[in-house]
Design an enzyme around this catalytic site. Structure first.
Site, PDB file in Angstrom:
ATOM      1  N   GLU A 142     -11.222   1.187  -4.450  1.00 14.13           N
ATOM      2  CA  GLU A 142     -10.687   1.790  -3.702  1.00 14.13           C
ATOM      3  C   GLU A 142      -9.618   2.485  -4.019  1.00 14.13           C
ATOM      4  OE1 GLU A 142      -9.806  -1.624  -1.133  1.00 14.13           O
ATOM      5  OE2 GLU A 142      -9.118  -2.705  -2.649  1.00 14.13           O
TER       6      GLU A 142
ATOM      7  N   ASP B 230       0.523  -1.237   0.388  1.00 13.41           N
ATOM      8  CA  ASP B 230      -0.169   0.136   0.117  1.00 13.41           C
ATOM      9  C   ASP B 230       0.402   1.332  -0.306  1.00 13.41           C
ATOM     10  OD1 ASP B 230      -1.727  -1.548  -0.030  1.00 13.41           O
ATOM     11  OD2 ASP B 230      -2.078  -1.655   3.032  1.00 13.41           O
TER      12      ASP B 230
END
Length: 536
Positions: free
Chosen positions: A188, A16
């Site tokens: 997302e 991430d």
């Protein structure tokens, strides 16, 4: 000679990535989930060489992970910079099973990337993967995905935005839903960038598995409407299941001093012939280019990530490598280590009580979500050796210490010293696989009379073998060859998000705080030489 970026640039459990540039320095923030301290910050000057620099969340007032489930905790931190201030947005995921997501999004700030960082400001709990965008007019906007638990609704309800007031330290004004994503679904991880009159919205889609992808959309207005790149997705490895950088998706962008554009993205390397990734989800970097139509594409002309990428036109800036062996001579733990859910406090972990040793007091079991005594680092290579020497005199089977290869409380392998009322002090292997505990009793050896206990774990792709020695010269194999694939995100359908860790631990289930003294900890990438050293 042009430098090359060798992917992945962050190896072992570093997902991430949120990348930014401040002057001549590049920084990436990555998720740490249930491990403390929270959020890893990596630093580079050339985007080729990276070093672990800092953890922003070092206090329990910023991050309390006690009782947080495995693969909960810190999700998808977003790093940004504006007017001399670093901003870090992060999710603390407290509940992730079933239809609900119990989460809270926070903001901390600092004027120095190495801190100190502020106390957290609560933002919202409507969905994870928050991102703070600093517009050119001085206003700030929070973006996150909207979670929708309702029956007959899509769980990923699109991307929402709301203004952030820095003077009031709170969100203000209406919440706007701005983007529902594409047919890929599972939209997302919004990141927003402004270029040539357009607001570009970069999102992750397809979930974190084999369908993962990055998609770009744009609008003349921040609140939309956003049009999707007709050539979406920007990046994916679907359906090429043999590509070496699988599950590529969740991304962020950075512009160099010379106007070049690069994208940091998540990826995973699988054990040969399997869908298992014990190193966890890692970070790679791709060179990008803008088309005449104003869309972004990978510079090598494919949607598939490249293993080697031309680096920016910057001076090479390597860092000194971290020593393979830590003799525990420093006053504090090295940056390579994290503890499980709780800070490394003098009450249970000390580098001062016995200088040159890591003293660890036994506490709760390896399944605890509260008070474990466990110090670990990421497994970063498919072939590696880890080793320690521990002085430990258990008096009861409830007291244990040793070296552990750990994914979570359901999946781990543990080479431990303990005491049995019939066999005396002994060394053996225990495992938990999908939550099923087992002991390899037939493989245990007596450690009677051993003053020191040298312990070693050797990883060779899918194989893990443990060894023990009283002197560090003659080694005995302890237990059978074990399956490293069990320490993977999707092993047994667990759908975790971390990666394999290796470290030192101690337990005293009697509650008497029996201590173990570790003399050193070694972690080294290896090839055939390790197998030769540990024969017999």
């Amino acid at each position: 000679m042009t430098q090359l970026i060798q992917n992945p640039v962050l190896t072992g459990f570093s997902p991430d990535a949120s990348i930014i540039r401040v002057g001549d320095d590049y920084y990436m923030a990555t998720s740490t989930f249930e491990w403390f301290p929270g959020v890893q910050i990596h630093h580079s000057r050339d985007m080729v060489h990276w070093r672990l620099l800092a953890y922003p969340l070092t206090r329990t007032s910023q991050l309390d992970l006690r009782g947080i489930p495995s693969s909960g905790g810190i999700w998808a931190p977003a790093l940004s910079y504006d007017q001399g201030v670093f901003y870090l947005i992060y999710t603390v995921m407290a509940g992730r099973k079933g239809v609900f997501k119990d989460l809270r999004n926070f903001l901390v700030t600092a004027t120095d990337i190495q801190g100190p960082w502020s106390e957290p400001v609560f933002l919202n709990g409507s969905g994870f993967d928050p991102f703070l965008f600093h517009d050119t007019d001085g206003r700030k906007w929070l973006f996150n995905m909207q979670w929708d638990f309702r029956k007959n609704h899509t769980r990923f309800g699109g991307i929402v935005m709301q203004e952030y007031d820095p003077a009031e330290e709170r969100l203000t004004g209406p919440i706007r839903s701005i983007y529902k994503g594409t047919a890929i679904g599972v939209t997302e991880a919004p990141m927003v960038y402004k270029r040539n009159g357009y607001y570009y919205l970069l999102v992750a889609e397809g979930g974190t598995g084999i369908n993962h992808a990055a998609t770009l959309a744009r609008s003349r207005h921040l609140e939309g409407p956003y049009e999707t790149d007709p050539n979406y997705p920007l990046l994916t490895t679907h359906p090429y299941l043999d590509h070496p950088l699988q599950q590529s998706g969740h991304s962020s962008l950075v512009e160099t001093q010379q106007g070049e554009w690069y994208m940091a993205h998540i990826c995973a390397r699988m054990l040969p012939g399997t869908r298992m990734n014990p190193l966890g989800r890692e970070t790679s970097i791709q060179a990008c280019r803008w088309t005449e139509e104003g869309w972004l594409e990978l510079a090598h002309g494919s949607k598939l990530p490249a293993l080697t990428v031309p680096a920016p036109a910057l001076e090479p800036h390597p860092f000194s490598p971290m020593p393979a062996k830590d003799d525990f001579d420093a006053a504090e733990l090295g940056l390579q280590y994290q503890t499980l859910r709780v800070p490394a406090e003098e009450s249970w972990l000390s580098l001062r009580e016995r200088p040159g040793y890591l003293r660890m007091r036994g506490r709760e079991s390896l399944v605890s979500w509260h008070r474990q005594s466990l110090v670990a680092r990421r497994i970063q290579h498919f072939q590696c050796v880890t080793e320690t020497c521990v002085e430990f005199e258990p008096e009861h089977f409830m007291q244990m210490a040793g070296i552990v290869c750990y994914y979570d409380e359901a999946d781990y392998y543990y080479l431990r010293i303990t005491h049995d009322e019939l066999r005396g002090k002994c060394i053996g292997v225990v495992r938990s696989q999908q939550g099923q505990y087992d002991e390899y009793i037939a493989h245990e050896i007596s450690a009677a009379g051993w003053e020191q206990h040298y312990l070693r774990a050797v990883i060779d792709d899918r194989s893990l073998n443990f060894y023990a020695s009283p002197d560090g010269r003659e080694w005995k194999v302890i237990g059978p060859t074990l399956d490293m694939g069990a320490l993977s995100d999707e092993y047994g359908g667990k759908l975790g998000f971390t990666g394999g860790m290796v470290g030192l631990c101690a337990q005293d289930l009697n509650g008497t705080d029996k201590h173990a003294d570790f003399d050193y900890f070694l972690y080294e990438e290896t090839k055939e030489k390790t197998k030769e050293k540990t024969k017999g």
